[in-house]
Design an enzyme around this catalytic site. Sequence first.
Site, PDB file in Angstrom:
ATOM      1  NE  ARG A  45     -28.114 -19.158  -1.685  1.00  0.00           N
ATOM      2  CZ  ARG A  45     -27.279 -18.837  -2.686  1.00  0.00           C
ATOM      3  NH1 ARG A  45     -27.653 -17.994  -3.631  1.00  0.00           N
ATOM      4  NH2 ARG A  45     -26.067 -19.354  -2.742  1.00  0.00           N
ATOM      5  CE1 TYR A  97     -47.180 -12.199  14.691  1.00  0.00           C
ATOM      6  CE2 TYR A  97     -45.131 -11.592  13.626  1.00  0.00           C
ATOM      7  CZ  TYR A  97     -45.879 -12.498  14.344  1.00  0.00           C
ATOM      8  OH  TYR A  97     -45.323 -13.697  14.716  1.00  0.00           O
ATOM      9  CG  ASP A 169     -49.086  -9.228   7.454  1.00  0.00           C
ATOM     10  OD1 ASP A 169     -49.800 -10.205   7.096  1.00  0.00           O
ATOM     11  OD2 ASP A 169     -48.222  -9.325   8.343  1.00  0.00           O
ATOM     12  CE  LYS A 194     -48.963 -17.205  12.159  1.00  0.00           C
ATOM     13  NZ  LYS A 194     -48.734 -15.776  12.111  1.00  0.00           N
TER      14      LYS A 194
HETATM   15  C1  PLP Z   1     -47.600 -14.886  12.274  1.00  0.00           C
HETATM   16  C2  PLP Z   1     -47.624 -13.595  11.573  1.00  0.00           C
HETATM   17  C3  PLP Z   1     -46.472 -13.076  10.954  1.00  0.00           C
HETATM   18  C4  PLP Z   1     -45.132 -13.776  11.034  1.00  0.00           C
HETATM   19  O1  PLP Z   1     -45.110 -14.967  10.344  1.00  0.00           O
HETATM   20  P1  PLP Z   1     -44.166 -16.211  10.709  1.00  0.00           P
HETATM   21  O2  PLP Z   1     -44.537 -17.209   9.697  1.00  0.00           O
HETATM   22  O3  PLP Z   1     -44.483 -16.602  12.112  1.00  0.00           O
HETATM   23  O4  PLP Z   1     -42.750 -15.724  10.591  1.00  0.00           O
HETATM   24  C5  PLP Z   1     -46.589 -11.877  10.268  1.00  0.00           C
HETATM   25  N1  PLP Z   1     -47.761 -11.203  10.209  1.00  0.00           N
HETATM   26  C6  PLP Z   1     -48.862 -11.657  10.821  1.00  0.00           C
HETATM   27  C7  PLP Z   1     -50.121 -10.856  10.726  1.00  0.00           C
HETATM   28  C8  PLP Z   1     -48.848 -12.857  11.519  1.00  0.00           C
HETATM   29  O5  PLP Z   1     -49.959 -13.291  12.123  1.00  0.00           O
END
Ligand code: PLP
Length: 393
Positions: A45, A97, A169, A194
């Site tokens: 961890r 988001y 982000d 993504k």
């Molecule tokens: C998908 C997404 C998230 C969340 O990520 P997960 O891996 O689904 O928890 C956060 N910010 C943006 C811009 C996203 O597209």
Amino acid sequence: MSNATEVLHSIPFDPLTGAISVPIYQTSTFVQDAPGENKGYDYARTGNPTRSALEQLIAKLENGSTGIAFGSGLAAIDAVVKLLSSGDEILAVDDIYGGAFRLFTHVYEKLGIKVNYTDTTRIENVVDAITPATKLIWIETPTNPTLKISDIKAIAAIAKANNCLLCVDNTFASPILQQPLELGADLVVHSATKYLGGHSDSIAGLVVAKEQVIGDKIKFIQNASGAILSPFDSWLIIRGIETLPLRIKQHCANAQAIAEFLIEQPEVESVYYPGLVSHFNHEIAKKQSKGFGGIISFSLKEDTIEAAKTFVTSTQYFKLAESLGGVKSLLCHPATMTHKSTPADVRQAAGVRDGLIRLSVGIEEVEDLIQDLKQALEKVALSQKSKVQVAAV
Ligand SMILES: *Cc1c(COP(=O)(O)O)cnc(C)c1O
């Protein structure tokens, strides 16, 4: 770092065996020579060599001091918010988001962290909305789904002047196109699910801190809360990053051609893509990023859920699914999918109309993708025509 050579050769081979692919250390604990004497790892961890390889790689990609890998993008966001204390405030982009909005509103507000939202595409809004309690500014640029662009450098200066942190982000841009820490941000988060992973086969999140002290705090929070990324998923994200520069190039080229195709179509009302000169803040996008990414949103002239449904069920290559950033093209209908739980008036005020469609443009041949969109638009036009005829009868 955004160069393919640099990215590929930043991934170390295994010093123990020479394995060119980072080994997957599928272990929970590490044998110690004597109490407290170990080879840098004691419990998985706290640290795992496969995860460490990914963490060092993302730190390099974003030019930060520390990378930390989490079990999802939201777990990464959650760890950043945990830097705050009750009574502190967050100032966030209004087009945030949905999952981050849910976390802020339904988990952190009741713990005493207030979140104010503003349209950060206009710098004066940020200045107006900041309060003495603001400890964290949270932006996404481009945003989802209307691809709004905020000026990272200008917002970083405001954050600094007000003694608060700026977290970006960077999921939509990826470090290949945009490096927020270079522009003055303190923290970057990614949903590595993504573009970084890139193959729609893993859920993962990353945080990169510019300063070591903040990175150490996030590491402490991760070890205390436990939201780590598994060795196998760490390996998948490393493998994804190997082709990131190449994929991003293709995503950008395809998306630009598709955006330019869409603005010419009679069935289309407006196209949201930072690479179009008509985009509000196109100049800022050009200044702060090396490309405009693979996400496009557009609205149909026929602004109904019905028309949008006809479109999203008529494409062959663009598959109807949530998520984005994979090699295969996806599309979604925000009003009934990602923004389903947002009240209709709030949703529409944010530009998420009934006829809005979001494309995650993949790396297929662009001619095939354009043909696919063309025939789906024709189906929308046809169903429109037959409706008019029925009405006339
Ligand atoms: C998908 C997404 C998230 C969340 O990520 P997960 O891996 O689904 O928890 C956060 N910010 C943006 C811009 C996203 O597209």
